[in-house]
Design an enzyme around this catalytic site. Structure first.
Site, PDB file in Angstrom:
ATOM      1  N   HIS A 363      39.336  40.349  29.346  1.00 47.82           N
ATOM      2  CA  HIS A 363      38.523  39.266  29.899  1.00 47.82           C
ATOM      3  C   HIS A 363      38.407  38.078  28.951  1.00 47.82           C
ATOM      4  O   HIS A 363      38.246  36.947  29.394  1.00 47.82           O
ATOM      5  CB  HIS A 363      37.187  39.811  30.404  1.00 47.82           C
ATOM      6  CG  HIS A 363      37.381  40.480  31.737  1.00 47.82           C
ATOM      7  ND1 HIS A 363      37.669  41.823  31.850  1.00 47.82           N
ATOM      8  CD2 HIS A 363      37.462  39.971  32.987  1.00 47.82           C
ATOM      9  CE1 HIS A 363      37.869  42.108  33.130  1.00 47.82           C
ATOM     10  NE2 HIS A 363      37.747  41.009  33.839  1.00 47.82           N
ATOM     11  N   ARG A 506      32.023  38.630  44.406  1.00 46.59           N
ATOM     12  CA  ARG A 506      32.329  40.028  44.141  1.00 46.59           C
ATOM     13  C   ARG A 506      31.081  40.730  43.609  1.00 46.59           C
ATOM     14  O   ARG A 506      30.370  40.176  42.773  1.00 46.59           O
ATOM     15  CB  ARG A 506      33.444  40.097  43.098  1.00 46.59           C
ATOM     16  CG  ARG A 506      33.864  41.509  42.790  1.00 46.59           C
ATOM     17  CD  ARG A 506      35.045  41.537  41.885  1.00 46.59           C
ATOM     18  NE  ARG A 506      34.680  41.158  40.520  1.00 46.59           N
ATOM     19  CZ  ARG A 506      35.560  41.077  39.525  1.00 46.59           C
ATOM     20  NH1 ARG A 506      36.847  41.290  39.772  1.00 46.59           N
ATOM     21  NH2 ARG A 506      35.173  40.744  38.317  1.00 46.59           N
ATOM     22  N   GLU A 606      43.023  46.827  44.085  1.00 46.76           N
ATOM     23  CA  GLU A 606      43.406  46.827  42.677  1.00 46.76           C
ATOM     24  C   GLU A 606      43.652  48.242  42.160  1.00 46.76           C
ATOM     25  O   GLU A 606      44.188  48.430  41.084  1.00 46.76           O
ATOM     26  CB  GLU A 606      42.380  46.079  41.819  1.00 46.76           C
ATOM     27  CG  GLU A 606      40.935  46.472  42.017  1.00 46.76           C
ATOM     28  CD  GLU A 606      39.969  45.612  41.230  1.00 46.76           C
ATOM     29  OE1 GLU A 606      40.388  44.781  40.415  1.00 46.76           O
ATOM     30  OE2 GLU A 606      38.753  45.786  41.423  1.00 46.76           O
ATOM     31  N   ASN A 629      45.457  41.976  38.245  1.00 46.08           N
ATOM     32  CA  ASN A 629      45.233  42.361  36.838  1.00 46.08           C
ATOM     33  C   ASN A 629      45.066  43.871  36.731  1.00 46.08           C
ATOM     34  O   ASN A 629      45.708  44.527  35.913  1.00 46.08           O
ATOM     35  CB  ASN A 629      43.970  41.695  36.274  1.00 46.08           C
ATOM     36  CG  ASN A 629      43.987  40.200  36.444  1.00 46.08           C
ATOM     37  OD1 ASN A 629      45.041  39.623  36.612  1.00 46.08           O
ATOM     38  ND2 ASN A 629      42.831  39.569  36.417  1.00 46.08           N
ATOM     39  N   ASP A 630      44.175  44.393  37.575  1.00 40.76           N
ATOM     40  CA  ASP A 630      43.957  45.838  37.515  1.00 40.76           C
ATOM     41  C   ASP A 630      45.065  46.603  38.220  1.00 40.76           C
ATOM     42  O   ASP A 630      45.423  47.700  37.804  1.00 40.76           O
ATOM     43  CB  ASP A 630      42.585  46.186  38.104  1.00 40.76           C
ATOM     44  CG  ASP A 630      41.484  45.934  37.092  1.00 40.76           C
ATOM     45  OD1 ASP A 630      41.660  46.359  35.940  1.00 40.76           O
ATOM     46  OD2 ASP A 630      40.484  45.287  37.430  1.00 40.76           O
ATOM     47  N   ARG A 640      44.918  47.375  29.994  1.00 36.76           N
ATOM     48  CA  ARG A 640      45.090  45.918  29.881  1.00 36.76           C
ATOM     49  C   ARG A 640      44.435  45.336  28.636  1.00 36.76           C
ATOM     50  O   ARG A 640      44.620  44.168  28.300  1.00 36.76           O
ATOM     51  CB  ARG A 640      44.548  45.223  31.140  1.00 36.76           C
ATOM     52  CG  ARG A 640      43.051  45.328  31.294  1.00 36.76           C
ATOM     53  CD  ARG A 640      42.603  44.932  32.685  1.00 36.76           C
ATOM     54  NE  ARG A 640      42.078  43.590  32.751  1.00 36.76           N
ATOM     55  CZ  ARG A 640      41.452  43.082  33.825  1.00 36.76           C
ATOM     56  NH1 ARG A 640      41.329  43.800  34.920  1.00 36.76           N
ATOM     57  NH2 ARG A 640      40.988  41.866  33.816  1.00 36.76           N
ATOM     58  N   CYS A 677      43.757  37.246  43.885  1.00 38.22           N
ATOM     59  CA  CYS A 677      42.907  36.531  42.929  1.00 38.22           C
ATOM     60  C   CYS A 677      43.168  36.951  41.485  1.00 38.22           C
ATOM     61  O   CYS A 677      42.462  36.528  40.577  1.00 38.22           O
ATOM     62  CB  CYS A 677      41.443  36.717  43.274  1.00 38.22           C
ATOM     63  SG  CYS A 677      40.926  38.426  43.230  1.00 38.22           S
TER      64      CYS A 677
HETATM   65  C1  PEP Z   1      41.878  41.711  38.919  1.00 44.73           C
HETATM   66  O1  PEP Z   1      41.734  42.866  38.544  1.00 44.73           O
HETATM   67  O2  PEP Z   1      42.972  41.201  39.198  1.00 44.73           O
HETATM   68  C2  PEP Z   1      40.702  40.822  39.042  1.00 44.73           C
HETATM   69  C3  PEP Z   1      40.798  39.634  39.585  1.00 44.73           C
HETATM   70  O3  PEP Z   1      39.527  41.258  38.541  1.00 44.73           O
HETATM   71  P1  PEP Z   1      39.135  41.343  36.999  1.00 44.73           P
HETATM   72  O4  PEP Z   1      40.166  40.629  36.203  1.00 44.73           O
HETATM   73  O5  PEP Z   1      37.785  40.722  36.879  1.00 44.73           O
HETATM   74  O6  PEP Z   1      39.109  42.801  36.749  1.00 44.73           O
HETATM   75 MG    MG Z   2      39.810  43.780  38.553  1.00 47.01          MG
END
Ligand code: PEP
Ligand code: MG
Length: 757
Positions: A363, A506, A606, A629-630, A640, A677
């Site tokens: 993050h 979310r 995800e 991302n996840d 990650r 997203c």
């Molecule tokens: C993701 O996992 O792609 C996402 C948008 O959420 P975050 O990065 O907050 O886990």
């Molecule tokens: Mg995520």
């Protein structure tokens, strides 16, 4: 043997001068193994040679003079084979090459072990003996273990040496480049500003200074502060602890007296060490002495000494922080960069970010990208405190960090920065135009918000709503869970900012790498643990308050979409919908004067299991959004947040691309509106592939919007589909990246993915 090994590595780690460190190392190893010769060769990748850097047993005159080509002699052979070579007679080996200057004729037995860090051979450690024999299993294991432990220390050894030098000497030393993980693209040039250093002796590297008297004053100032701290503590605890336990504070006060700790620290400062280094030397020596005692009671007192040392250290550090000035062009360095650290530095001053912990999609990296600040992540064993004020270049494209670069290197990078600024200006000129391809296909470009960076809304001029509002930030900056009213006010502000557009909020997604200070979760595998919807369904009181706040905030605006994170099963969706309905009916009954509308409900895809459950969601949800991302993390089983495996975390992995294609095809057949997203949507190459797959709603941070809009406006669907076809057929990430890069170059878009235009 293990204790011996640990103390050798520790000594190398603490010694700031690399030559001294290596000299000590070879002597200790020779001693510990009871052999006759130990030498260390370090690699120079520019000249492709291994250079003898220290020896106890070969001719000392040859140190620094013997350069062995990467493919020469036995030493080169060890490096080439990347494994130990243990032979009774070196001179009869076909790869033996004579270097007369080292004078090794007398030795027969040879054991050479490569020192490897992140797949790169840093050097070779060799032990030799006159008698012709094979070193036994234990001896070999000792050198192998030593080499493994030394690798990360030696990886930054040159940097440590550089940081010892005066400005004039640094020029001669040349630039130090450290390979990190790219966190946020762009080039930044500035001066290191180290945020909130942790009071931990492990992060302190020894440093010499010239203002001895000032250092002694600083030390005693910290002692006075620590004394006061202990006095206050003792007063507070006087009713709670028995007298004998309170006695520990008297012991601490005595130890702080100038006759004990003070004398030793002063002595070290007079040898040239700064106050912090002197304290480290004294405390670590004392701890070592106590730990070596036979008496268990005395041994345990080493914990008290460490505690005492950390307290004095933390005052020394705090005093340093209050004295230091933020550079006009600051490169923020921290163990772990947080939102509040980023917020503390005015945006005009913040040029770049360096986070010791974390990786390309932690993050902290996502925040830096959202702010448009170049960042690199995941540097192990770097002496953070010593970097304060150093000139730094951050290359967020390649992930390199340059320390104390000379003028010509800085000038080259500055030219790249200027070109980037030009390109940015051009992009912004088109920002008001719609996201439509040359052949007229429209793409909704939406905003990812909620990271607490105040300008995320200001910066994004034209977009089609908020595709992801992360709600964690408010929870993270508080000391307790925020109240319903507090949440409602914030959510209303966000919903009002995009009055006639959809806003996807979310629900709380803590766990993983997002922790709440007042709700610590200690788990072995946080990303596979209690996270997102799992946690909030276990705590309906937290979930319901948040949903009530969202529904309340939506009254009269009606643009709220609620999205559930980390869903892995349909039951979780059912249970969440039940709770959302409960909250909705409550608010409706409590506010009969208003028309309360039911929000649309969606989930994040995800967790890979959801790809196979899309059909089961029909009739239950109104939309979904892919969290790439996840999804990448869980599909590839790569944390990650872990820099060690960052090269495996790649959203251009063919399996990830094929999964993304499957999702949009399935949701299309099920008529579930689907957006994406994750960070992939804001990556120019990623956006092109997603568009070709059929995604027509891309949500990204404010900083990427103009870039992606510009890309979309240069393309036709047909050419993107051709690129996608070759990427879906590829069997590895490199082929996908090569195809994307070639496409971007051909379209004149490459300036968006590398430095320069
Ligand atoms: C993701 O996992 O792609 C996402 C948008 O959420 P975050 O990065 O907050 O886990
Ligand atoms: Mg995520």
């Amino acid at each position: 043997m293990l204790t011996r090994l640990r103390s050798i590595v520790q000594e190398v780690n603490q010694e700031p001068d690399l030559s001294v460190a290596l000299n000590n190392l070879v002597c200790h190893v020779k001693d510990a193994m009871n052999t006759e010769c130990c030498s260390v060769y370090l690699a120079n990748y520019e000249t492709r040679h291994l250079i003898l850097r220290a020896t106890d047993g070969l001719s000392p005159d040859s140190i620094g003079r013997v350069n062995i080509g990467f493919s020469e002699g036995l030493i080169g052979y060890v490096g080439q084979r990347e494994e130990p070579i243990n032979i009774p007679s070196a001179q009869t080996h076909p790869r033996f090459k004579q270097y007369p200057e080292v004078k090794e004729e007398k030795y027969n037995a040879f054991l050479g072990v490569p020192i490897i860090h992140q797949r790169r051979v840093l050097g070779v450690i060799a032990v030799q003996q006159k008698v012709s024999r094979v070193f036994d299993e234990n001896e070999e294991a000792f050198v192998v273990t030593l080499a493994v432990q030394l690798a990360s220390v030696l990886a930054h050894a040159e940097t440590r040496s550089l940081l010892q030098l005066e400005a004039a000497q640094k020029k001669a030393f040349g630039t130090q480049q450290i390979r990190c993980v790219p966190g946020s693209p762009g080039i930044a040039i500035g001066f290191a500003y180290v945020a909130h250093p942790v009071a931990d002796f492990n992060s302190v590297s020894l440093r010499k200074v010239y203002d001895c008297e000032a250092q002694i004053r600083r030390f005693y100032q910290a002692v006075v502060q620590t004394r006061k701290e202990f006095k206050d503590m003792a007063l507070k605890l006087v009713d709670q602890l028995p007298d004998d336990a309170l006695g520990i504070f008297d012991v601490y006060q005595q130890m702080l007296g100038s006759a004990s700790l003070g004398v030793d620290v002063e002595e070290q400062v007079r040898k040239g060490w700064c106050a912090i280094s002197a304290l480290k030397i004294v405390i670590e020596k004392l701890v070592g002495q106590f730990e070596a005692m036979n008496d268990e009671y005395i041994r345990e007192r080493s914990t008290d000494i460490k505690d005492l040392g950390h307290r004095v250290l933390s005052h020394l550090l705090q005093n340093e922080v209050s004295l230091k000035q933020m550079p006009d062009k600051a490169i923020l360095f921290a163990e772990e960069v947080t939102a509040s650290m980023l917020a503390e530095i005015p945006r005009v001053q913040l040029q770049g970010v360096v986070s010791v912990k974390g990786s390309n999609n932690s993050h902290a990296a996502i925040m830096a990208r959202a702010m448009g600040v170049p960042a690199v992540m995941g540097l192990d064993d770097i002496p953070l405190l010593q970097l304060e004020g150093e000139k730094i270049i951050v290359d967020g494209y390649t992930g390199y960090l340059l320390i104390a670069p000379p003028k010509d290197v800085t000038d080259e990078y500055q030219a790249l920065v200027d070109e980037e600024r030009e390109l940015e200006k051009e992009l912004l000129q088109q920002d008001h135009l719609p996201g439509v391809t040359i052949d007229g296909v429209s793409v909704s470009l939406m905003l990812n918000a909620g990271l607490g960076t105040s300008y995320e809304f200001v910066q994004s001029s034209a977009n089609d709503g908020i595709g992801l509002y992360r709600t964690e930030y408010l929870f993270m900056i508080k000391q307790t869970f925020p109240s319903e009213q507090e949440q409602l006010e914030l959510y209303r502000e966000v919903l009002s900012k995009r009055k006639d557009q959809p806003v996807v909020m979310r629900t709380l997604d803590i766990g993983g790498d997002k922790a709440l200070p007042y709700f610590p979760i200690n788990e072995e595998n946080p990303f596979l643990g209690w996270r997102g919807i799992r946690l909030t369904l276990d705590h309906p009181e937290i979930f319901l308050v948040q949903i009530r706040a969202m529904i309340g905030a939506n009254i009269g605006l009606d643009n709220l979409h609620i999205m559930l994170p980390m869903v892995c099963a349909v039951d979780e969706v059912d249970e969440s919908i039940r709770l959302i309905n409960q909250a909705y009916f409550e608010i409706r009954d409590e506010t009969p004067e208003y028309e309360v509308k039911k929000p649309r409900i969606g989930i994040m895809i995800e967790v890979p299991s959801m790809i196979y459950l899309i059909d089961d969601l029909v009739g239950k949800i109104d939309f979904c959004s892919v969290g790439s991302n996840d999804l990448t993390q869980y599909l590839l089983a790569v944390d990650r947040n872990n820099a060690r495996v960052s090269s495996l975390y790649d959203y251009f992995h063919p399996a990830v691309l094929r999964a993304l294609k499957e999702i949009i095809d399935k949701t299309g057949r099920c008529e579930i509106p689907t957006s994406i997203c994750g960070e992939l949507a804001g990556d120019p190459g990623g956006a092109i592939l997603l568009f070709a797959m059929g995604y027509r709603q891309l949500s990204m941070n404010a900083n990427n919007l103009a870039k992606i809009k510009w890309v979309i406006r240069q393309l036709t669907l047909a050419e993107c589909e051709t690129l996608l076809k070759s990427c879906l057929e590829a069997s590895n990430c490199a082929t996908v990246r090569a195809a994307i890069n070639a496409f971007m170059e051909a379209k004149g878009l490459a300036g968006l993915i590398r430095a320069g235009r």
